[in-house]
Design a protein around this motif. Structure first.
Motif, PDB file in Angstrom:
ATOM      1  N   ARG A 221      77.230  41.301   4.029  1.00 50.08           N
ATOM      2  CA  ARG A 221      76.760  42.428   3.201  1.00 50.08           C
ATOM      3  C   ARG A 221      75.490  42.043   2.447  1.00 50.08           C
ATOM      4  N   ALA A 222      75.436  40.809   1.936  1.00 47.84           N
ATOM      5  CA  ALA A 222      74.251  40.352   1.210  1.00 47.84           C
ATOM      6  C   ALA A 222      73.041  40.276   2.133  1.00 47.84           C
ATOM      7  N   VAL A 223      73.253  39.785   3.358  1.00 49.17           N
ATOM      8  CA  VAL A 223      72.171  39.696   4.335  1.00 49.17           C
ATOM      9  C   VAL A 223      71.637  41.085   4.673  1.00 49.17           C
ATOM     10  N   GLN A 224      72.544  42.038   4.893  1.00 41.36           N
ATOM     11  CA  GLN A 224      72.109  43.384   5.252  1.00 41.36           C
ATOM     12  C   GLN A 224      71.340  44.034   4.106  1.00 41.36           C
ATOM     13  N   ARG A 225      71.817  43.850   2.877  1.00 41.97           N
ATOM     14  CA  ARG A 225      71.123  44.429   1.721  1.00 41.97           C
ATOM     15  C   ARG A 225      69.721  43.847   1.593  1.00 41.97           C
ATOM     16  N   LEU A 226      69.599  42.540   1.775  1.00 37.27           N
ATOM     17  CA  LEU A 226      68.284  41.905   1.653  1.00 37.27           C
ATOM     18  C   LEU A 226      67.357  42.390   2.759  1.00 37.27           C
ATOM     19  N   GLN A 227      67.851  42.480   3.971  1.00 34.61           N
ATOM     20  CA  GLN A 227      67.006  42.928   5.076  1.00 34.61           C
ATOM     21  C   GLN A 227      66.558  44.369   4.865  1.00 34.61           C
ATOM     22  N   ASP A 228      67.466  45.209   4.414  1.00 33.86           N
ATOM     23  CA  ASP A 228      67.100  46.605   4.157  1.00 33.86           C
ATOM     24  C   ASP A 228      66.047  46.699   3.054  1.00 33.86           C
ATOM     25  N   ALA A 229      66.156  45.838   2.052  1.00 32.78           N
ATOM     26  CA  ALA A 229      65.243  45.912   0.910  1.00 32.78           C
ATOM     27  C   ALA A 229      63.853  45.400   1.249  1.00 32.78           C
ATOM     28  N   CYS A 230      63.786  44.299   1.989  1.00 34.87           N
ATOM     29  CA  CYS A 230      62.475  43.671   2.211  1.00 34.87           C
ATOM     30  C   CYS A 230      61.846  44.060   3.540  1.00 34.87           C
ATOM     31  N   GLY A 231      62.647  44.595   4.476  1.00 37.49           N
ATOM     32  CA  GLY A 231      62.102  45.009   5.763  1.00 37.49           C
ATOM     33  C   GLY A 231      61.819  43.883   6.720  1.00 37.49           C
TER      34      GLY A 231
END
Length: 556
Positions: A221-231
């Protein structure tokens, strides 16, 4: 008059306060006081057939829950049996606490029963190890062990329990507050997060690489949130094969194209070729956010001044801070198609695999012809079981068949043998996973070599009502080592890797479980269904084509 609590009683109460509900254990003389105290506290006990299996069960439980899990073993040889399994937990950053019985302190140096330096033996494969010395402080010892296991880079901790400390009275001792059992966060400052992100945004082909913590449930979940935020692509890996992990498809060539990589709790170790070519381009620069100061030293030794920035933080704190910083926005130089190139590369699987599955299905009509199955075809038959429940768990061991399973299968929850590369853990890990998700299918895929390590734990599964499903790919050899011999020395010099095509399904049935033997593709779906519906620990023993592990390369 009520007798004062013993050290063992305080330990059991501390286990309960820490939120531990089940202890994975093998009994022995030194830990009988703890068993007595567990009975009083009504804590669950999974009594195993091997000490290493108890650690593997705790390891899987800890990885799936993100909480401390406890293995309890006796001293001397019991402790020694458990230590090797700690290495798998250590390399997978799993918060396991190993409690080992120990010779009495008042007999040390005098030839006590099963006396050995247990702390020294455990120390190389744990974050910290020590022996309790005061019955009144044993609850604090356990709280400290939990806190260490969870904090910074998670990992196993060992506490030895001398019998005289367990049996001695501990009048007046208080239990630690619940907070004392929890992790101590190591936050990443806002300034550091903005600096790391700014450097990544200057790159044309940036990557963020996470370690095993990025593949836990909360980590994903943390990885997905970071990827969504930074692109930017954020990739987690826990395989000893690093970028060549078959589960990552054709990622390796893309890793070699990256020009700036942030190591987010990911060690720059052998799994990443120590940061050098051919794993990385010579000009690739590195950034690092890590909880361990020593990792910065190792990275500097590996890549020198190509390590351009570093910041101390635990994985979850750093991922959250970076996601928050990315929300502010900012210009970037990243190539527009880079994220999709990485995504499609990871998703890529060779057409030849699909053809092998189709050919197997087409040939299945010839039910009278036994033939070893292609690993991809075996996995294709297993996938519907993993799709049948929102909490299904996939457990995969190492070896050549394990690499096929990791590449071909997906599930809501996954546990593998990890960067340690040690085989043998899958069956006990499946039991640990079943205690986390008792109502979901838990399917463990393993080779025939792996099954032999801990097949007696099928008895444990039966006793503790854990109906796991073991799928054994049986190619009648230690195939990983056989493939090394073929590559390195030639077929004429292959030696010592042969096994018998044994009926492991009958082993499961002998323990009281369910067994199925499959040597024809047409029989596999029905055999898997019967095993899954049996309500018993089950083994589906499948005659497997002994192919080498897949190497995924996308056509240029």
């Amino acid at each position: 008059m009520t007798a004062p609590p013993r050290g063992a009683d305080l330990l059991a109460r501390a286990l309960r306060r820490a939120g531990v509900e089940t202890v994975f254990s093998l009994s022995g003389n030194h830990v009988m006081p703890v068993y007595d105290a567990l009975y009083t506290e009504k804590l669950g006990l999974v009594h195993t057939r091997h000490e290493g299996a108890a650690v593997h069960m705790a390891d899987a439980h800890a990885r799936l829950t993100g909480r401390v899990a406890v293995a309890l073993v006796t001293g001397g040889p019991g402790h020694a049996n458990a230590v090797s399994a700690l290495y798998t937990a250590y390399m997978s950053e799993s918060p396991v606490v190993l409690l080992s019985g120990h010779a009495p302190l008042n007999q040390l140096g005098r030839g006590a029963f099963q006396e050995m330096d247990q702390v020294a033996m455990a120390r190389p494969v744990v974050k910290q190890a020590w022996a309790a010395s005061d019955p009144a402080a044993i609850a604090q010892d356990f709280a400290r062990a939990c806190r260490l296991a969870l904090s910074g880079r998670p990992g196993p901790v060992h506490l030895s329990l001398p019998t005289d400390v367990l049996e001695a009275p501990a009048a007046g001792a208080a239990l630690p507050d619940a907070a004392e059992f929890q992790a101590r966060p190591m936050p990443l400052s806002g300034d550091a997060a903005h600096d790391l992100l700014a450097r990544l945004r200057q790159a044309r082909r940036p990557l963020i690489l996470a370690g095993p913590q990025g593949l836990t449930d909360s980590g994903r979940r943390a990885v997905q949130r970071l990827q969504d935020a930074c692109g930017m692509p954020v990739i987690a890996t826990e395989s000893p094969r690093g970028g060549n992990d078959p589960a990552l498809g054709a990622f390796a060539p893309l890793l070699a194209q990256a020009d700036c990589v942030l190591l987010l709790g990911k060690r720059l170790d052998f799994t990443l070729g120590f940061g050098k070519a051919p794993a990385f381009a010579d000009g690739c620069v590195f950034l690092q956010a890590d909880a361990d100061e020593d990792e910065f030293r190792r990275s500097t030794e590996a890549v020198g001044d190509r390590l351009r920035a570093r910041a101390r933080s635990d994985f979850h704190s750093a991922a959250a801070a970076l996601a928050d910083a990315a929300a502010v926005g900012g210009s970037r130089r990243m190539e527009a198609d880079w994220p999709e190139r990485v995504r499609s590369g990871i998703a890529y699987r060779p057409e030849a695999w699909r053809q092998a599955v189709a050919a197997t299905a087409a040939g299945a009509a010839d039910a009278a012809k036994p033939a070893p199955l292609h690993p991809a075809a075996l996995c294709a038959a297993v996938q519907p079981l993993l799709d049948s429940h929102p909490d299904a768990v996939l457990v995969v061991d190492g070896g050549e068949f394990g690499q096929w399973a990791q590449a071909c299968l997906h599930a809501p929850h996954r546990v593998i043998n990890g960067a340690a590369g040690a085989i043998g853990a899958a069956l006990p890990m499946a039991i640990g996973a079943k205690h986390v998700y008792p109502d979901a299918p838990v399917v463990a895929l393993m080779g025939d070599g792996t099954f032999g390590f801990h097949c007696a734990e099928l008895d444990t599964a039966l006793r503790c009502r854990a109906p796991i499903l073991c799928v054994v790919g049986n190619d009648a050899r230690w195939n990983a080592e056989y493939q090394i011999q073929l590559r390195s020395y030639g077929a004429g010099r292959a030696i010592g890797c042969e096994l018998l095509p044994s009926r492991y399904d009958r082993v499961a049935a002998a323990f009281g479980g369910h067994g199925e033997h499959v040597d024809k593709a047409a029989d596999l779906p029905a055999a898997l269904a019967r095993a899954a519906q049996s309500g018993l620990p089950a083994c589906v023993n499948v005659a497997l084509d002994g192919l080498p592990a897949p190497v995924v390369r996308r056509p240029s």
